[in-house]
Design a protein around this motif. Structure first.
Motif, PDB file in Angstrom:
ATOM      1  N   SER A   1       0.846  -1.199   0.000  1.00  0.00           N
ATOM      2  CA  SER A   1       0.000   0.000   0.000  1.00  0.00           C
ATOM      3  C   SER A   1       0.876   1.242   0.000  1.00  0.00           C
ATOM      4  N   THR A   2       0.304   2.326  -0.466  1.00  0.00           N
ATOM      5  CA  THR A   2       0.968   3.626  -0.459  1.00  0.00           C
ATOM      6  C   THR A   2      -0.025   4.703  -0.046  1.00  0.00           C
ATOM      7  N   VAL A   3       0.488   5.732   0.583  1.00  0.00           N
ATOM      8  CA  VAL A   3      -0.323   6.881   0.972  1.00  0.00           C
ATOM      9  C   VAL A   3       0.486   8.139   0.716  1.00  0.00           C
ATOM     10  N   SER A   4      -0.160   9.168   0.198  1.00  0.00           N
ATOM     11  CA  SER A   4       0.509  10.448  -0.025  1.00  0.00           C
ATOM     12  C   SER A   4      -0.286  11.552   0.664  1.00  0.00           C
ATOM     13  N   LYS A   5       0.424  12.411   1.361  1.00  0.00           N
ATOM     14  CA  LYS A   5      -0.194  13.544   2.041  1.00  0.00           C
ATOM     15  C   LYS A   5       0.559  14.818   1.663  1.00  0.00           C
ATOM     16  N   SER A   6      -0.154  15.797   1.164  1.00  0.00           N
ATOM     17  CA  SER A   6       0.483  17.025   0.697  1.00  0.00           C
ATOM     18  C   SER A   6       0.519  18.084   1.796  1.00  0.00           C
ATOM     19  N   TYR A   7       1.378  19.084   1.582  1.00  0.00           N
ATOM     20  CA  TYR A   7       1.461  20.221   2.484  1.00  0.00           C
ATOM     21  C   TYR A   7       1.943  21.422   1.672  1.00  0.00           C
ATOM     22  N   ALA A   8       1.870  22.583   2.276  1.00  0.00           N
ATOM     23  CA  ALA A   8       2.146  23.822   1.543  1.00  0.00           C
ATOM     24  C   ALA A   8       3.621  24.185   1.570  1.00  0.00           C
ATOM     25  N   VAL A   9       4.033  24.925   0.555  1.00  0.00           N
ATOM     26  CA  VAL A   9       5.335  25.582   0.525  1.00  0.00           C
ATOM     27  C   VAL A   9       5.081  27.076   0.624  1.00  0.00           C
ATOM     28  N   GLU A  10       5.817  27.744   1.497  1.00  0.00           N
ATOM     29  CA  GLU A  10       5.683  29.194   1.623  1.00  0.00           C
ATOM     30  C   GLU A  10       6.726  29.887   0.751  1.00  0.00           C
ATOM     31  N   TYR A  11       6.299  30.937   0.073  1.00  0.00           N
ATOM     32  CA  TYR A  11       7.204  31.749  -0.749  1.00  0.00           C
ATOM     33  C   TYR A  11       7.124  33.195  -0.255  1.00  0.00           C
ATOM     34  N   PRO A  12       7.762  33.513   0.868  1.00  0.00           N
ATOM     35  CA  PRO A  12       7.603  34.845   1.467  1.00  0.00           C
ATOM     36  C   PRO A  12       8.150  35.978   0.607  1.00  0.00           C
ATOM     37  N   ARG A  13       9.144  35.665  -0.244  1.00  0.00           N
ATOM     38  CA  ARG A  13       9.687  36.644  -1.182  1.00  0.00           C
ATOM     39  C   ARG A  13      10.067  35.907  -2.458  1.00  0.00           C
ATOM     40  N   PRO A  14      10.187  36.625  -3.572  1.00  0.00           N
ATOM     41  CA  PRO A  14      10.613  35.950  -4.807  1.00  0.00           C
ATOM     42  C   PRO A  14      11.941  35.225  -4.606  1.00  0.00           C
ATOM     43  N   GLY A  15      11.987  33.953  -4.983  1.00  0.00           N
ATOM     44  CA  GLY A  15      13.204  33.166  -4.855  1.00  0.00           C
ATOM     45  C   GLY A  15      13.384  32.494  -3.512  1.00  0.00           C
ATOM     46  N   TRP A  16      12.509  32.801  -2.553  1.00  0.00           N
ATOM     47  CA  TRP A  16      12.574  32.173  -1.240  1.00  0.00           C
ATOM     48  C   TRP A  16      11.563  31.020  -1.176  1.00  0.00           C
ATOM     49  N   SER A  17      11.899  29.967  -0.425  1.00  0.00           N
ATOM     50  CA  SER A  17      10.940  28.881  -0.207  1.00  0.00           C
ATOM     51  C   SER A  17      11.207  28.245   1.147  1.00  0.00           C
ATOM     52  N   GLN A  18      10.150  27.987   1.895  1.00  0.00           N
ATOM     53  CA  GLN A  18      10.299  27.433   3.226  1.00  0.00           C
ATOM     54  C   GLN A  18       9.044  26.649   3.604  1.00  0.00           C
ATOM     55  N   GLN A  19       9.182  25.797   4.624  1.00  0.00           N
ATOM     56  CA  GLN A  19       8.075  24.964   5.086  1.00  0.00           C
ATOM     57  C   GLN A  19       8.100  24.845   6.598  1.00  0.00           C
ATOM     58  N   ASN A  20       6.939  24.528   7.151  1.00  0.00           N
ATOM     59  CA  ASN A  20       6.817  24.303   8.579  1.00  0.00           C
ATOM     60  C   ASN A  20       7.019  22.818   8.861  1.00  0.00           C
ATOM     61  N   PRO A  21       8.091  22.427   9.575  1.00  0.00           N
ATOM     62  CA  PRO A  21       8.323  21.011   9.857  1.00  0.00           C
ATOM     63  C   PRO A  21       7.160  20.320  10.565  1.00  0.00           C
ATOM     64  N   ALA A  22       6.359  21.074  11.315  1.00  0.00           N
ATOM     65  CA  ALA A  22       5.197  20.476  11.975  1.00  0.00           C
ATOM     66  C   ALA A  22       4.226  19.910  10.943  1.00  0.00           C
ATOM     67  N   ASP A  23       4.171  20.525   9.776  1.00  0.00           N
ATOM     68  CA  ASP A  23       3.289  20.021   8.716  1.00  0.00           C
ATOM     69  C   ASP A  23       3.761  18.657   8.228  1.00  0.00           C
TER      70      ASP A  23
END
Length: 492
Positions: free
Chosen positions: A26-48
């Motif tokens: 079996s397989t399961v996939s769960k998505s979460y958001a990527v934050e782009y606070p400024r152009p060229g920046w990307s970050q995520q919340n590890p709690a997600d």
């Protein structure tokens, strides 16, 4: 018996349940958001990530006897900076692998500290996605947060911490921090000093197939799994994918087409290419590897077909874009949507269509995007070939490999045969295999590969198309050098 493989991706986490014969049940996939606070920046919340893993694990095990789970392995996105305080709490969102905010810090490392010194200390020069420049950025721009750091770790290692309470990482993932002495497989005291951190803040170094510990009582309750389940150290996503595809021994090769694209070349000995255009990293069980990474691969088609064309049927768009043989008068595409890593190391690089005409069609542009990704992978292959590394065939995995047209285009552009694993779940499958070894149910990673990894077929290059793409590639490869000064002006 069962083994769980966790693939912590950029947009989603995928969990695999694998039995002792290597079959995925079996397989399961769960998505979460990527934050782009400024152009060229990307970050995520590890709690997600953790929330997705806990929800996914219970769904994965529905109807399964959880007492049969022997071990868990993790593979995940590399280079992200996860900073925890003394209480084990996340200090700030994780700065991701494709974040470009550290251009100033990369310049300091490469120009002031010096490329030659960096290569000697860590086997690599600085790239914007690496962890060390992010620490320098955090020290300068968020000094209060930087002062609170008690533990520095990578994304998949945060999951290991939540699973076991242990602070540990594996050599492959640690190699991408620019804080590891890759050749000698230990933290570099000089690199730590340059970045203003100590070895006490760094996770324990382990082989990916070693057991970090066992599932804690608290984590077991959250996941619905038995306490005491073995947890392997795991690997960075590209190393885990290579394991899952069977590319372990020297002389093998794996190409992955996910959000980013990589070519992964295992070796028995440490080596660095002449210009540090490829990454020189550790691998499993004392091995090393060279890796070329392009920052935008399958994501290019997602951007153009999905975001620009607003189309939902990717297969139909690609099918309409496939004339028998390419010609030099069709448009070209540079896939540098997030800047570029290998071989250019240029955060200012941008995507571009070149050669548009009044009669350029939608279908031709779709095909140009696919070709541009293949040409960028070839740029990395050419660096390896320049080091007298022979690449005559490769395994292929990742979401982009599901496209028959992409597979054939890549085989034609590289002029090599591509082997397709029966199991297309590269990083998660490799993580499950590392869990098998950590649990003592396989004597080695290579033995595990020999027992369960099988190919379902291969893609052979077409000689006529090879010749046509050779001509196109020789034109395409001149475009980045021509546009580079313009990119620098745009970045001001």
């Amino acid at each position: 018996m069962y083994y769980i493989g966790i693939d912590l991706g950029t947009s989603a986490v995928k969990l695999l349940l694998v039995d002792e014969e290597g079959s995925i049940t079996s397989t399961v996939s769960k998505s979460y958001a990527v934050e782009y606070p400024r152009p060229g920046w990307s970050q995520q919340n590890p709690a997600d990530w953790w929330e997705a893993v806990t929800a996914g694990a219970r769904e994965l095990m529905a109807g399964v006897d959880t007492a049969q789970v022997r071990a868990i392995g993790t593979g995940g996105q590399m280079h992200g900076l996860v900073a925890l305080d003394a209480a084990g709490e996340v200090i700030r969102p994780c700065i991701l692998w494709n974040d470009g905010r550290t251009e100033e810090e990369v310049c300091f490392l490469n120009e002031t500290i010096g490329r030659e010194r960096l290569s000697g200390l860590a086997g690599n020069i600085a790239f914007a996605g690496f962890t060390a420049p992010k620490l320098l950025w955090m020290r300068k721009h968020e000094p209060d947060n930087f002062a609170r750091i008690a533990h520095i770790m990578l994304p998949k290692d945060y999951l290991t911490f939540r699973l076991t309470g242990e602070f540990a990482t594996d050599y492959s993932d640690a190699s991408g921090t620019l804080l590891l002495d890759v050749e000698h497989r230990c933290w570099s005291a000089e690199m730590l000093e340059i970045c203003g951190v100590s070895e006490a803040q760094m996770p324990r170094l382990m082989d990916g197939a070693e057991a970090v510990g066992t599932l804690s009582a608290a984590a077991a309750q959250e996941l619905g799994l038995p306490a005491g389940t073995v947890v392997a150290a795991g690997a960075g996503d590209n190393a885990a994918a290579a394991v899952g595809c069977g590319a372990v021994a020297a002389g093998s090769c794996n190409i992955s087409l996910g959000t980013s694209g990589t070519i992964f070349i295992p070796s028995d000995g440490f080596r660095v290419d002449a210009h540090n255009a490829l990454h020189s990293f550790d691998y499993v069980e004392g091995r090393y590897h060279l890796m070329g990474c392009i920052l935008s691969a399958a994501s290019c088609s997602g951007w153009f077909v999905g975001d620009v064309l607003k189309a939902e049927d990717f297969d139909a768009e690609e099918a309409a874009s496939d004339p028998a043989v390419a010609t030099v008068d069709l448009p070209y595409f540079l896939p540098y949507l997030m800047g570029e890593r290998s071989p250019h190391n240029d955060t200012a690089a941008r995507g571009a269509f070149v050669g548009m005409r009044a009669d350029t069609s939608r279908a031709q542009m779709v095909r140009a995007v696919r070709e541009g990704v293949a040409f960028a992978i070839r740029d990395c292959v050419e660096v390896a070939r320049g080091e007298d590394i022979r690449i005559e065939r490769s395994t292929l995995c990742g979401g982009g490999s599901k496209s028959a047209l992409m597979r054939q285009t890549l085989a034609n552009v590289l002029n090599i045969e591509l082997d397709l694993p029966e199991t297309e779940q590269g990083p998660g499958y490799g993580a499950a295999m590392l869990a098998m070894v950590a649990a003592g149910d396989a004597p080695s990673v290579e033995a595990c590969v020999g027992r369960i990894v099988r190919m379902r077929g291969s893609v052979v290059p077409d000689p006529q198309a090879v010749a046509a793409y050779e001509e196109r590639y020789q034109i395409w490869r001149q475009m980045y050098p021509a546009l580079k000064p313009i990119y620098r002006q745009m970045a001001r």
